[in-house]
Design a protein around this motif. Structure first.
Motif, PDB file in Angstrom:
ATOM      1  N   GLY A  79      53.389 -12.737 -10.180  1.00 49.37           N
ATOM      2  CA  GLY A  79      53.447 -13.184 -11.570  1.00 49.37           C
ATOM      3  C   GLY A  79      52.161 -12.963 -12.339  1.00 49.37           C
ATOM      4  O   GLY A  79      52.140 -13.114 -13.568  1.00 49.37           O
ATOM      5  N   HIS A  80      51.092 -12.630 -11.635  1.00 45.28           N
ATOM      6  CA  HIS A  80      49.833 -12.335 -12.329  1.00 45.28           C
ATOM      7  C   HIS A  80      49.869 -10.913 -12.850  1.00 45.28           C
ATOM      8  O   HIS A  80      50.138  -9.973 -12.106  1.00 45.28           O
ATOM      9  CB  HIS A  80      48.651 -12.518 -11.375  1.00 45.28           C
ATOM     10  N   ASP A  81      49.554 -10.766 -14.138  1.00 40.32           N
ATOM     11  CA  ASP A  81      49.640  -9.454 -14.767  1.00 40.32           C
ATOM     12  C   ASP A  81      48.357  -8.634 -14.663  1.00 40.32           C
ATOM     13  O   ASP A  81      48.352  -7.457 -15.013  1.00 40.32           O
ATOM     14  CB  ASP A  81      49.991  -9.609 -16.251  1.00 40.32           C
ATOM     15  N   TYR A  82      47.276  -9.290 -14.243  1.00 40.61           N
ATOM     16  CA  TYR A  82      45.988  -8.602 -14.193  1.00 40.61           C
ATOM     17  C   TYR A  82      45.466  -8.563 -12.771  1.00 40.61           C
ATOM     18  O   TYR A  82      45.524  -9.565 -12.047  1.00 40.61           O
ATOM     19  CB  TYR A  82      44.959  -9.306 -15.091  1.00 40.61           C
ATOM     20  N   LEU A  83      44.953  -7.409 -12.402  1.00 39.15           N
ATOM     21  CA  LEU A  83      44.360  -7.249 -11.083  1.00 39.15           C
ATOM     22  C   LEU A  83      43.001  -6.587 -11.238  1.00 39.15           C
ATOM     23  O   LEU A  83      42.851  -5.623 -11.996  1.00 39.15           O
ATOM     24  CB  LEU A  83      45.261  -6.401 -10.175  1.00 39.15           C
ATOM     25  N   PHE A  84      42.021  -7.130 -10.528  1.00 38.54           N
ATOM     26  CA  PHE A  84      40.643  -6.665 -10.638  1.00 38.54           C
ATOM     27  C   PHE A  84      40.126  -6.280  -9.254  1.00 38.54           C
ATOM     28  O   PHE A  84      40.436  -6.938  -8.263  1.00 38.54           O
ATOM     29  CB  PHE A  84      39.742  -7.778 -11.186  1.00 38.54           C
ATOM     30  N   TRP A  85      39.298  -5.275  -9.209  1.00 36.81           N
ATOM     31  CA  TRP A  85      38.526  -4.939  -8.006  1.00 36.81           C
ATOM     32  C   TRP A  85      37.049  -5.140  -8.313  1.00 36.81           C
ATOM     33  O   TRP A  85      36.519  -4.588  -9.278  1.00 36.81           O
ATOM     34  CB  TRP A  85      38.764  -3.490  -7.573  1.00 36.81           C
ATOM     35  N   TYR A  86      36.407  -5.971  -7.478  1.00 34.91           N
ATOM     36  CA  TYR A  86      34.978  -6.232  -7.592  1.00 34.91           C
ATOM     37  C   TYR A  86      34.287  -5.780  -6.308  1.00 34.91           C
ATOM     38  O   TYR A  86      34.872  -5.751  -5.233  1.00 34.91           O
ATOM     39  CB  TYR A  86      34.691  -7.730  -7.768  1.00 34.91           C
ATOM     40  N   ARG A  87      32.983  -5.501  -6.438  1.00 34.28           N
ATOM     41  CA  ARG A  87      32.141  -5.211  -5.294  1.00 34.28           C
ATOM     42  C   ARG A  87      30.964  -6.167  -5.340  1.00 34.28           C
ATOM     43  O   ARG A  87      30.384  -6.391  -6.415  1.00 34.28           O
ATOM     44  CB  ARG A  87      31.648  -3.757  -5.350  1.00 34.28           C
TER      45      ARG A  87
END
Lengths: 111, 124
Positions: free
Chosen positions: B28-36
């Motif tokens: 249900g989450h519309d946003y996905l992030f990749w962090y380092r």
């Protein structure tokens, strides 16, 4: 200059002490401010949002000073379990609202 | 409720090898992030997706890095070829919204990020 700056610490305090961290941000257009907590070798988790008028959640108090562009976190009656890294997080409302994380301030509470 | 799920939790590889990190966001989450995250540079945003579409990849360090989101429940971050300086913890995070509309008279605020446990990558 980094967008969000924090004193990396560590802050070593005894149990029961009151400790405060500050964080400065460079984007004057920022509108949203948060403190995240990250335990050692774990993922960051939201601790609390920071509202313009300041806000409190139990032993934690967050304040915002827009004129000087800094936010603060005050922890009263420190517990051993408060030992963690506290990340200051700021968004740039006019920059896609992306969240920028500070480098974190490490707190160690000793018995 | 299942949170953000990442795999592998740990990966040790040799320089030049391909590395694929995987992420399943919260449903249900519309946003996905990749962090380092590294000691020297802290948490850096690499790329984020909205409804499976890459929106901003300006944080991707170079062409060796690529990310995909073929559907709403899966994303990959690939490094090919890997280098020792890629050693870091890679976090995936998801969010219900980028902006939370405020109550009347108040400013919108950013949506809360929910992070996975991270993938610790060591490139020898």
């Amino acid at each position: 200059r980094k967008e969000v700056e924090q004193d990396p610490g560590p802050f070593n305090v005894p149990e029961g002490a009151t400790v405060a961290f500050n964080c400065t941000y460079s984007n004057s257009a920022s509108q949203s401010f948060f403190w995240y907590r990250q335990d050692c070798r774990k993922e960051p988790k939201l601790l609390m949002s920071v509202y313009s008028s300041g806000n409190e959640d139990g032993r934690f108090t967050a304040q915002l000073n827009r004129a000087s562009q800094y936010i603060s976190l005050l922890i009263r009656d420190s517990k051993l379990s408060d030992s963690a890294t506290y990340l200051c997080v700021v968004n740039g409302y006019n920059a896609g609202n992306m969240l920028t994380f500070g480098g974190g301030t490490r707190l160690m509470v000793k018995p | 409720d299942a949170g953000v799920i990442q795999s592998p939790r740990h990966e040790v590889t040799e320089m030049g090898q391909e590395v694929t990190l995987r992420c399943k966001p919260i449903s249900g989450h519309d946003y996905l992030f990749w962090y380092r995250q590294t000691m020297m540079r802290g948490l850096e945003l690499l790329i984020y997706f909205n409804n499976n579409v890459p929106i901003d990849d300006s944080g991707m360090p170079e062409d060796r890095f690529s990310a995909k989101m073929p559907n709403a429940s899966f994303s990959t971050l690939k490094i090919q070829p890997s280098e020792p300086r890629d050693s870091a913890v890679y976090f995936c995070a998801s969010s219900l919204a980028l902006v939370i509309t405020g109550l009347a008279g108040s400013m919108p605020t950013a949506g809360e990020l929910f992070f996975g446990e991270g993938s610790r990558l060591t490139v020898l």
